[in-house]
Design an enzyme around this catalytic site. Sequence first.
Site, PDB file in Angstrom:
ATOM      1  N   SER A 174      -9.558   1.535   2.804  1.00  0.00           N
ATOM      2  CA  SER A 174      -8.729   2.277   1.878  1.00  0.00           C
ATOM      3  C   SER A 174      -7.656   1.445   1.166  1.00  0.00           C
ATOM      4  CB  SER A 174      -8.036   3.424   2.620  1.00  0.00           C
ATOM      5  OG  SER A 174      -7.208   2.936   3.644  1.00  0.00           O
ATOM      6  N   SER A 210      -9.611  -0.661   7.055  1.00  0.00           N
ATOM      7  CA  SER A 210      -9.072  -0.511   5.702  1.00  0.00           C
ATOM      8  C   SER A 210      -8.447  -1.743   5.070  1.00  0.00           C
ATOM      9  CB  SER A 210      -8.048   0.607   5.673  1.00  0.00           C
ATOM     10  OG  SER A 210      -8.707   1.800   5.397  1.00  0.00           O
ATOM     11  N   LYS A 264       0.847  -1.206   0.000  1.00  0.00           N
ATOM     12  CA  LYS A 264       0.000   0.000   0.000  1.00  0.00           C
ATOM     13  C   LYS A 264       0.877   1.248   0.000  1.00  0.00           C
ATOM     14  CE  LYS A 264      -3.935   1.846   2.652  1.00  0.00           C
ATOM     15  NZ  LYS A 264      -4.786   1.638   3.831  1.00  0.00           N
TER      16      LYS A 264
HETATM   17  N1  GLN Z   1     -12.964   4.080   6.466  1.00  0.00           N
HETATM   18  C1  GLN Z   1     -12.281   4.454   7.664  1.00  0.00           C
HETATM   19  C2  GLN Z   1     -11.881   5.901   7.619  1.00  0.00           C
HETATM   20  O1  GLN Z   1     -12.051   6.512   6.627  1.00  0.00           O
HETATM   21  C3  GLN Z   1     -11.086   3.576   7.905  1.00  0.00           C
HETATM   22  C4  GLN Z   1      -9.927   3.874   7.041  1.00  0.00           C
HETATM   23  C5  GLN Z   1      -8.729   3.065   7.399  1.00  0.00           C
HETATM   24  O2  GLN Z   1      -8.819   2.037   8.065  1.00  0.00           O
HETATM   25  N2  GLN Z   1      -7.574   3.578   7.013  1.00  0.00           N
HETATM   26  O3  GLN Z   1     -11.413   6.444   8.552  1.00  0.00           O
END
Ligand code: GLN
Length: 473
Positions: free
Chosen positions: A151, A175, A76
């Site tokens: 994400s 994410s 990532k």
């Molecule tokens: N969807 C969650 C957020 O936007 C988690 C994102 C993540 O785990 N990086 O904060």
Amino acid sequence: MKLTASSIRDEIIKGNMDIEDYILGKLELIRKNDKKINAFISIDSEGFLRERARNIKMGIRSGKKPMLAGIAISIKDVISTSFLPTTAGSKILEGYIPPFNATVVEKILKEGGIVIGKTNLDEFAMGSTTEFSAYGPTRNPWDLERVAGGSSGGSAASLSYGAADLSLGSDTGGSARLPASYTCTFGLKPTYGLVSRYGLIPYANSLEQISPMARSMEDLALLLKVIKGYDEKDATSIPRAEEKSYEKFKVCVIEDLVRDSDRPIKSSLYNLLYKLELEGIETEYRERLDYINYALPVYYTIAFAEASSNLARYDGKLYGKMGNSETYKKASIDTRKSNLGLEVRKRILMGVLTLSEGFKNEYYIAATKGRRLIRDEILKVTKDCILVSPVSPILPPRIGEKIDDPLKLYAMDVYTVIANLAGIPALALPSSFYNGLPIGVQFMGKPFSESSLIRLGLIIEKITGISGVIAGG
Ligand code: GLN
């Protein structure tokens, strides 16, 4: 042969598979498919990858047996690599090459892994669909009209179309798990402090962990084994973390953690539970958790507050390109306005507000108190049983479907943020399909119970028969 990283690694060590051929095959696959899927932000050069493959081959010939020998791994783009740009999915870091590798990257290289490229994500990991990337959305290899989750959407998609055989994501509030469940892959958010965060570009430090992702349980366990462990460079890394496994499995389902899910998701979960019972695994049903309704607002308040402070460094002076205005203040405002996406700027503003005098008690401090209540309750429940829930209450949405409605977007995280608030490990793995779309299931255990989650995951994988699957394959 099943297309798992572990089996490929074994064949490579035995000399039955050539690393260079294997890696070139991956590049070919990427060239053919990535334009439509957009899983990668950058790919390493063929020359460099060949050279790396040859070096690993030589090592094997001289008797070395590295754990990841030659395996194609995607990472990532929020995890620092000194040999490839690390953009965090943001325009502000376009072309930025960190001067060092994240600890997890060092560990992967030491074990002979080949980092094939860096994967797409929501800008600074803020999102659930990878639509907030400055580099365009990632599409779901199971249905190109749908999102791959976020994400870590690029990581999940790269696994799911076979461009990589292992991947690293990060998980601040789901994410790694959410994209895993949308793409028929596996993701594990480790106990807070088990995996070093050194070199992870921070979004919300108190919540996040770098997370292994894979196409099978065995592969997931392999990658976790490589990346976990104490690191003096990360102040929150836990020295001598001791395994805390469950003597015997008891799986607990709580109606509060299922109720609001769509029909196909619910029935997938209950079907699986039924099969677990047939396998002789004890299951327990409960109605409610006292504080769980606060999980989403508590999570988002804390995450935004931490993000607002973490993102202060992108001012054009420390990081990012400086604008032309005459004063630093103006120039940094210009830089931030033109290089940070709308969602990121919204979150910074909300974070600043919730931390400011006059609002702090009502928002940030209240959220930290809420977090304590949720954490205590979850630690109590997971003491003697593993919690099971859907990963997401819905099937993978269509591209563009949720992006204009933040509340609907945030609601996708309702089951995943719990583990981050409590610091406990959580595993997402495939459970079934509905109309050709993957559905995942989540298991949450007590701190440091990763080995139990992995053992249970292996049982589930046998029950579902879903393992090593490539979309369209
Ligand atoms: N969807 C969650 C957020 O936007 C988690 C994102 C993540 O785990 N990086 O904060």
